[in-house]
Design an enzyme around this catalytic site. Sequence first.
Site, PDB file in Angstrom:
ATOM      1  N   HIS A 333      25.367  44.451  15.625  1.00  0.00           N
ATOM      2  CA  HIS A 333      24.467  43.312  15.453  1.00  0.00           C
ATOM      3  C   HIS A 333      25.213  42.051  15.841  1.00  0.00           C
ATOM      4  CE1 HIS A 333      21.999  40.278  13.315  1.00  0.00           C
ATOM      5  NE2 HIS A 333      21.013  41.115  13.553  1.00  0.00           N
ATOM      6  N   ASP A 392      17.035  48.139  13.465  1.00  0.00           N
ATOM      7  CA  ASP A 392      16.318  48.877  14.502  1.00  0.00           C
ATOM      8  C   ASP A 392      16.675  50.358  14.505  1.00  0.00           C
ATOM      9  OD1 ASP A 392      14.943  46.640  15.634  1.00  0.00           O
ATOM     10  OD2 ASP A 392      16.830  46.007  16.536  1.00  0.00           O
TER      11      ASP A 392
END
Length: 456
Positions: A333, A392
């Site tokens: 991330h 995700d």
Amino acid sequence: MAEISGYSRITPELEAMAAACLANSQIDKNDYVRYDVKRGLRDLNGTGVLAGLTEISEIVSSKTVNGEKQPCEGELYYRGYRIEDLTRDIARDKRFGFEETAYLLMFGQLPTNRQLQEFNEQLAFYRSLPTNFVRDVILKAPSKDMMNTLARCVLTMASYDDRPDDISLANVVRQCVDLIAIFPLISVYGYQAYNYYKNGSSLYIHAPRPDLSTAENILTLLRPDGSYTPLEAHILDLCLVLHAEHGGGNNSTFTTHVVTSSGTDTYSCMAAALASLKGPRHGGANIKVVEMFEDMKANIKDWHDEDEVRAYLQGLLNGEHFDHSGLIYGMGHAVYSISDPRATILKSFVDRLSQEKGLHEEYALYSAVERLAPEVIGAKRKIYKGVSANVDFYSGFVYKMLDLPTELFTPLFAIARVAGWSAHRMEELINMGKIIRPAYKAVMPHRDYLPMSQRD
């Protein structure tokens, strides 16, 4: 494959013009260092480029210990409240939390029972489209890209608004509540139109129900019989809560601030945010995760063999598998290092849903990849911070287990995030007359969570 029309064909003349553009539009990479210009909202070392202030939400990925910055377990705050506290209370009471979360983000305080009831009544009132809108706008020009459908419909809604350009706060609140209410309708109806005209499937246009939550309405609008289990609805609701907001520095929210600062109308602002979210580097990542796992399942003979799983992941990094990008989608991330709190929260519910759907073996494969990928990435590449699963990684698996079509994965992100965009638009409008420093720094104090039962 359908024949490409003349308007869509790439001709030699266009290729020549593209080559000229390429030859004359490249910036020397050293100039970015020479002039200290950032190519995005984040430095190479992960530090955010300060572009503004916000009190909507805060992301914490590191803490200062003895004067030294050190990575820590990821934290996410909505208006000063820890996301873990918000979701824990919602799950304990077995209630739907997206509407409550939208209220908190937009108005800066947790709603009382009465305020939440009134807000839900407002959403139910606006949860309808103008007369013949479905026929004249959605069914007339179906698209395989639901994000384009959403943006087009949002812009068209301005034609049905008697006060589209009025940016007074009360009018913007009205417009934002309206858009939060109708995003699910436009998304699902757009998919139904595409599925009917392009895929030859039956066409279902169900009416929304005022007594149902946003998550429940999505499922009942989408499914032919309108049925769903309580666990399905609550996990979809949890996904909406986790995606509703994520700081001011992400691409679509930053777009919301920039476009709002010009004084433009709400519909144009939300269309711009949708255009930003559509990009595969922002809103489409969970689709890539699902597609990667389909390739993985087809190429790994024994899902329980960790050496075989590890070898496949190494092949991904070497560009040998899936789309040959050299990426393990869903891992890492821009901000978080040790953990993404949204992924941690979602994972605890994914196990239960996989049991209900008979997909626990697939869940075990996801868990193995989550555990092994950081080790494989760390051995292959030099990284400036830790790597962990992001939201995700599991959200696409959840949507797949809910039998949601991939065409709706990114629109579901938008259905949730429009609440955060609305909050940031109103914050920008309120503070446009003040100096904004040249991603976004949160300045709100952290607050103790107050359960719903104690708010009246």
